[in-house]
Write a protein that holds these residues in place. Structure first.
Motif, short mmCIF file in Angstrom:
data_model
loop_
_atom_site.label_atom_id
_atom_site.label_comp_id
_atom_site.label_asym_id
_atom_site.label_seq_id
_atom_site.Cartn_x
_atom_site.Cartn_y
_atom_site.Cartn_z
N SER A 1 0.84 -1.22 0.00
CA SER A 1 0.00 0.00 0.00
C SER A 1 0.87 1.26 0.00
O SER A 1 0.38 2.35 -0.31
N ARG A 2 2.13 1.11 0.38
CA ARG A 2 3.05 2.26 0.37
C ARG A 2 4.50 1.74 0.42
O ARG A 2 4.73 0.54 0.47
N ILE B 1 8.36 0.62 0.01
CA ILE B 1 9.09 -0.28 -0.88
C ILE B 1 8.14 -1.26 -1.57
O ILE B 1 8.29 -1.57 -2.76
N SER C 1 -2.92 -4.28 5.30
CA SER C 1 -3.87 -4.71 6.35
C SER C 1 -4.95 -3.64 6.50
O SER C 1 -6.11 -3.87 6.18
N ARG C 2 -4.53 -2.43 6.93
CA ARG C 2 -5.54 -1.38 7.16
C ARG C 2 -5.50 -0.27 6.12
O ARG C 2 -6.47 0.45 5.94
N ASP C 3 -4.39 -0.12 5.47
CA ASP C 3 -4.21 1.01 4.55
C ASP C 3 -4.89 0.74 3.20
O ASP C 3 -4.24 0.73 2.16
N LEU D 1 -1.48 -9.31 8.95
CA LEU D 1 -0.53 -10.38 9.24
C LEU D 1 -0.11 -10.32 10.70
O LEU D 1 -0.14 -9.26 11.32
N ASN E 1 7.29 -8.69 1.79
CA ASN E 1 7.79 -7.34 2.06
C ASN E 1 7.21 -6.72 3.32
O ASN E 1 7.91 -5.96 4.00
N TYR F 1 14.13 -5.98 16.02
CA TYR F 1 13.77 -5.94 14.60
C TYR F 1 14.81 -6.67 13.75
O TYR F 1 14.47 -7.48 12.89
N LYS G 1 14.82 -10.02 11.01
CA LYS G 1 15.35 -10.05 9.65
C LYS G 1 16.44 -11.13 9.50
O LYS G 1 16.62 -11.70 8.43
N THR H 1 15.80 3.74 3.50
CA THR H 1 15.05 3.98 2.27
C THR H 1 13.87 4.90 2.56
O THR H 1 13.08 4.62 3.48
N ASN I 1 10.61 5.92 2.69
CA ASN I 1 9.31 5.26 2.48
C ASN I 1 8.15 6.22 2.64
O ASN I 1 7.00 5.81 2.76
#
Ligand code: NDP
Length: 253
Positions: free
Chosen positions: A15-16, A18, A38-40, A65, A97, A160, A164, A193, A195
């Motif tokens: 939805s936005r 990357i 999900s919500r966007d 998710l 992603n 985080y 990954k 990046t 975003n």
């Protein structure tokens, strides 16, 4: 004819950011792209509209998710959308992603935050890939969005970065598992990046972040999307189980 004409793709979290740039790029190459969020929903609809304005094919899929039943809900919509448009549920390209950042000092990470990060960033991609095995044809593509933070230290993002690291393990082991079917599985590791988050409107913050790259700028979403599109193409048929650095040389600093 584009390099992905006749292929289908799912880009989670498109939805936005990357994911959006990736969905647009894959569609430009001719793929029919499922744009997930999900919500966007407005963001996902906007990605679909942008693709269609360029003459591409796309549809939106909404499913949160990291919650119980997430993969089932996503595939219900995905398969419906694919069957309506192609007559089959074949999914040629899966781009894992969607992700959430941490940004919490090591001593302040709560078990709940830790669980949420792992649920969205690691558990969901694992079970999405497991479920997609039914849909992926021989020669399919799986691209997992990792992070440069698996290669250099930033204590604020330790939890985080751990998620990954798990993504890179998903890539490594599944690449071997799916090799006999000529399905490639790779990780792409972006650096900082832009975003569209508010911090990227702050010139001082951007200048500070730009110093991490040898190119002395922050990444643009298309910098990463182009790498994903390459891995999705036939040109990348001999690359699997790898981590492709897409950080503008951040690791060289
Ligand atoms: P954004 O925050 O811009 O977008 C995240 C996307 O993921 C949105 O579409 C969002 O949709 C979706 N998403 C987030 N949480 C969930 C959830 N629980 N369920 C379903 N969808 C969800 O992310 P970026 O573009 O910045 O990042 C994309 C990927 O790249 C992530 O995996 C990130 O970790 C990685 N990355 C990003 C870097 C950067 O500097 N931007 C650097 C290194 C790696 P919705 O709002 O509807 O939930």
């Amino acid at each position: 004819m584009g390099k992905l004409t006749g292929r289908t793709a799912l880009v989670t979290g498109s939805s936005r950011g990357i994911g959006r740039a990736t969905a647009i790029r894959l569609a430009r190459e001719g793929a029919l792209v499922a744009v997930h969020c999900s919500r966007d929903i407005p963001g996902a609809d906007d990605t679909v509209a942008t693709i269609e304005k360029e003459g591409g094919r796309s549809f939106a899929v909404a499913a949160e998710l990291g919650v119980s039943g997430d993969v089932h809900a996503l595939f219900l919509e995905l398969e419906r959308g694919l069957k309506e448009r192609t007559g089959t549920a074949t999914l040629d390209i899966l781009v894992n992603n969607a992700g959430v950042m941490g940004g919490v000092a090591p001593e302040d990470v709560t078990p709940e935050q830790f669980d949420h990060l792992f649920a969205v960033n690691a558990k969901a991609p694992f079970f999405l890939l497991q479920r997609a095995l039914r849909n992926l044809p021989d020669g399919g593509r799986v691209i997992n969005i990792s992070s440069g933070l698996t290669r250099f230290a930033n204590p604020q993002e330790v939890a985080y970065a751990m998620t990954k690291g798990a993504i890179d393990q998903l890539t490594l082991h599944y690449a071997k598992y799916l090799g006999p079917r000529n399905i490639t599985v790779n990780s792409v590791g972006p650096g900082i990046t832009d975003n569209g988050a508010p911090v990227f409107d702050n010139p001082e913050a951007v200048a500070e972040m730009a110093r991490y790259s040898v190119f002395e700028r922050v990444g643009e979403t298309k910098d990463v999307a182009d790498v994903v599109a390459f891995l999705a193409s036939d040109d990348a048929r001999w690359i699997t189980g790898s981590y492709l650095d897409a950080s503008g040389g951040t690791l060289l600093r």
